[in-house]
Motif scaffolding. Structure first.
Motif, PDB file in Angstrom:
ATOM      1  N   PHE A  96       0.717  -1.369  -0.021  1.00  0.00           N
ATOM      2  CA  PHE A  96      -0.010   0.150  -0.040  1.00  0.00           C
ATOM      3  C   PHE A  96       0.897   1.268  -0.016  1.00  0.00           C
ATOM      4  O   PHE A  96       1.987   1.228   0.700  1.00  0.00           O
ATOM      5  N   TYR A  97       0.476   2.313  -0.504  1.00  0.00           N
ATOM      6  CA  TYR A  97       0.970   3.563  -0.552  1.00  0.00           C
ATOM      7  C   TYR A  97      -0.146   4.658  -0.197  1.00  0.00           C
ATOM      8  O   TYR A  97      -1.207   4.740  -0.763  1.00  0.00           O
ATOM      9  N   LEU A  98       0.116   5.505   0.744  1.00  0.00           N
ATOM     10  CA  LEU A  98      -1.024   6.342   1.174  1.00  0.00           C
ATOM     11  C   LEU A  98      -0.407   7.998   0.907  1.00  0.00           C
ATOM     12  O   LEU A  98       0.822   8.131   1.299  1.00  0.00           O
ATOM     13  N   VAL A  99      -1.271   8.757   0.354  1.00  0.00           N
ATOM     14  CA  VAL A  99      -1.095  10.062   0.008  1.00  0.00           C
ATOM     15  C   VAL A  99      -2.287  11.015   0.751  1.00  0.00           C
ATOM     16  O   VAL A  99      -3.484  10.614   0.566  1.00  0.00           O
ATOM     17  N   GLY A 100      -1.914  12.103   1.387  1.00  0.00           N
ATOM     18  CA  GLY A 100      -2.942  12.994   1.703  1.00  0.00           C
ATOM     19  C   GLY A 100      -3.036  13.419   3.167  1.00  0.00           C
ATOM     20  O   GLY A 100      -2.188  12.970   4.048  1.00  0.00           O
ATOM     21  N   GLN A 104       0.731  15.340  10.633  1.00  0.00           N
ATOM     22  CA  GLN A 104       0.429  14.609  11.665  1.00  0.00           C
ATOM     23  C   GLN A 104      -0.693  13.686  11.385  1.00  0.00           C
ATOM     24  O   GLN A 104      -0.342  12.262  11.931  1.00  0.00           O
ATOM     25  N   VAL A 105      -1.510  13.733  10.646  1.00  0.00           N
ATOM     26  CA  VAL A 105      -2.604  12.917  10.288  1.00  0.00           C
ATOM     27  C   VAL A 105      -2.232  11.762   9.469  1.00  0.00           C
ATOM     28  O   VAL A 105      -2.481  10.569  10.113  1.00  0.00           O
ATOM     29  N   ILE A 106      -1.456  11.907   8.510  1.00  0.00           N
ATOM     30  CA  ILE A 106      -0.958  10.721   7.763  1.00  0.00           C
ATOM     31  C   ILE A 106       0.099   9.747   8.596  1.00  0.00           C
ATOM     32  O   ILE A 106      -0.155   8.569   8.274  1.00  0.00           O
ATOM     33  N   ALA A 123       4.381   0.648   1.561  1.00  0.00           N
ATOM     34  CA  ALA A 123       5.314   1.020   0.541  1.00  0.00           C
ATOM     35  C   ALA A 123       5.949   2.425   0.849  1.00  0.00           C
ATOM     36  O   ALA A 123       7.313   2.388   0.615  1.00  0.00           O
ATOM     37  N   GLY A 124       4.996   3.362   1.109  1.00  0.00           N
ATOM     38  CA  GLY A 124       5.437   4.612   1.207  1.00  0.00           C
ATOM     39  C   GLY A 124       4.216   5.600   1.776  1.00  0.00           C
ATOM     40  O   GLY A 124       3.105   5.055   1.466  1.00  0.00           O
ATOM     41  N   TYR A 125       4.519   6.674   2.026  1.00  0.00           N
ATOM     42  CA  TYR A 125       3.488   7.727   2.446  1.00  0.00           C
ATOM     43  C   TYR A 125       4.099   9.093   2.480  1.00  0.00           C
ATOM     44  O   TYR A 125       5.091   9.350   2.586  1.00  0.00           O
ATOM     45  N   VAL A 151      -3.164   2.135  -3.913  1.00  0.00           N
ATOM     46  CA  VAL A 151      -2.600   3.348  -3.785  1.00  0.00           C
ATOM     47  C   VAL A 151      -3.797   4.130  -3.286  1.00  0.00           C
ATOM     48  O   VAL A 151      -4.893   4.347  -3.969  1.00  0.00           O
ATOM     49  N   PHE A 152      -3.885   4.699  -2.027  1.00  0.00           N
ATOM     50  CA  PHE A 152      -4.820   5.584  -1.478  1.00  0.00           C
ATOM     51  C   PHE A 152      -4.640   7.211  -1.587  1.00  0.00           C
ATOM     52  O   PHE A 152      -3.655   7.689  -0.969  1.00  0.00           O
ATOM     53  N   VAL A 153      -5.636   7.984  -2.168  1.00  0.00           N
ATOM     54  CA  VAL A 153      -5.174   9.488  -1.865  1.00  0.00           C
ATOM     55  C   VAL A 153      -6.250  10.119  -1.585  1.00  0.00           C
ATOM     56  O   VAL A 153      -7.347  10.136  -1.913  1.00  0.00           O
ATOM     57  N   ALA A 154      -6.030  11.005  -0.446  1.00  0.00           N
ATOM     58  CA  ALA A 154      -7.060  11.862   0.233  1.00  0.00           C
ATOM     59  C   ALA A 154      -6.530  13.187   0.099  1.00  0.00           C
ATOM     60  O   ALA A 154      -5.976  13.849   0.989  1.00  0.00           O
ATOM     61  N   MET A 155      -7.408  13.765  -0.994  1.00  0.00           N
ATOM     62  CA  MET A 155      -6.999  15.223  -1.323  1.00  0.00           C
ATOM     63  C   MET A 155      -8.191  16.123  -1.536  1.00  0.00           C
ATOM     64  O   MET A 155      -7.950  17.424  -1.761  1.00  0.00           O
ATOM     65  N   GLY A 156      -9.533  15.212  -1.649  1.00  0.00           N
ATOM     66  CA  GLY A 156     -10.540  15.792  -2.339  1.00  0.00           C
ATOM     67  C   GLY A 156     -10.606  15.877  -3.857  1.00  0.00           C
ATOM     68  O   GLY A 156      -9.751  15.892  -4.446  1.00  0.00           O
ATOM     69  N   SER A 157     -12.020  16.065  -4.193  1.00  0.00           N
ATOM     70  CA  SER A 157     -12.157  16.151  -5.618  1.00  0.00           C
ATOM     71  C   SER A 157     -12.286  17.296  -6.218  1.00  0.00           C
ATOM     72  O   SER A 157     -12.732  18.150  -5.649  1.00  0.00           O
TER      73      SER A 157
END
Length: 232
Positions: A96-100, A104-106, A123-125, A151-157
Motif C-alpha cells: 500500500f501507498y498512502l497520500v493525503g 501529523q494525520v498521515i 511501501a510509502g506515504y 494507492v489511497f489518495v485523500a485530497m478532495g475531488s
C-alpha cells in the motif's frame, strides 16, 4: 458489468462490497465515490473523470436513483469504510501507498494501520500538500519505483482523481480517492453515529453539527425533485 448513467454520470451498480472488491481486484483502476452532490453538480470535466474510471454508489441519493431505474439490489458503499475493507481483504498479499492530509494525520494513519494490521506492508506515504510540479513528479517517481498494489489518495475531488490518473499513466494499481477519510480514521473528524448512517441520515447529522452546511446541502431539495419527477 454494465454502467448506469445518472445525469451523465456513469455508475457501476454493485450489489455488495464483496462484488466491488472482486471486480477491482480483477480489473484494477480508480475507484470514485458518487453521491447526490456529484450527480447534481456534474460538469463536463467531472463527468469525464468519473466515466473513464470506476464510479460506485457512495451515498443514499445515488442508491435511490439506481433503485428507481430498476436496480433493486444495488447497495450504498461508503468510501470512508471501503478503503479499510480493501486493507482488511488484501493486507496480507498486497502493498500500500498512502497520500493525503496533514503530516501529523498521515503519520497517525500509518501508525494505526500498522497496529491494527500487523503484517501490513506500507511501501510509502506522504502528506497531501503537493505544491509544485517537482513535488508531484517526485511522488510519482517514488510510486513507480516502489510499485504498490494499492494507492489511497485523500485530497478532495477532483484534485485527488486528477493526481491518481497521472500516477496511473506510469503505474497500474488499485486506486481510491478518500477525501477526508484519514481524518475520520484517526479521530480528528467525527463521523455520524451508526444509527444515522444506517438510516441514510448522515447528511442531516452533519447539518445539525455544522449549520453553515445548509448552503451546500440545499441542493438536496433539487435532487429530491429530480427523483420525484424521474428526471435522472
Amino acid at each position: 458489468m454494465e454502467k448506469i448513467s445518472l445525469n451523465g454520470v456513469e455508475i457501476y451498480p454493485f450489489t455488495s462490497e464483496e462484488q466491488l472488491l472482486h471486480y477491482i481486484n480483477q480489473h484494477k483502476g480508480i475507484l470514485i465515490a458518487i453521491n447526490a452532490e456529484k450527480i447534481l453538480h456534474a460538469t463536463e470535466q467531472t463527468r469525464s473523470i468519473i466515466n473513464r474510471n470506476v464510479g460506485y454508489c457512495d451515498g443514499a441519493g445515488a442508491m435511490l436513483a439506481l433503485k428507481q431505474k430498476g436496480f433493486r439490489s444495488v447497495c450504498k458503499i461508503p468510501g470512508c469504510e471501503l478503503w479499510l475493507k480493501i486493507v482488511r481483504r488484501f493486507y496480507r498479499e498486497k502493498t500500500f501507498y498512502l497520500v493525503g492530509s496533514k503530516t501529523q494525520v498521515i503519520e497517525e494513519t500509518v501508525n494505526k494501520l500498522r497496529q491494527e494490521f500487523k503484517d501490513i506492508r506500507i511501501a510509502g506515504y506522504r502528506d497531501g500538500y503537493i505544491k509544485t510540479e517537482d513535488d508531484k513528479e517526485r511522488l510519482i517517481a517514488d510510486i513507480v519505483e516502489k510499485k504498490p498494489d494499492v494507492v489511497f489518495v485523500a485530497m478532495g475531488s477532483p484534485k485527488q482523481e486528477l493526481l491518481m490518473e497521472k500516477i496511473q499513466e506510469r503505474h497500474n494499481a488499485i486506486f481510491q480517492g478518500l477525501g477526508g477519510s484519514f481524518d475520520v480514521y484517526t479521530g480528528h473528524v467525527k463521523r455520524a453515529p451508526k444509527w444515522w448512517v444506517e438510516h441514510n441520515l448522515e447528511f442531516a447529522y452533519r447539518l445539525i453539527k455544522e449549520p453553515k452546511r445548509i448552503k451546500r446541502q440545499i441542493y438536496l431539495i433539487k435532487y429530491a425533485c429530480w427523483l420525484i419527477t424521474k428526471k435522472l
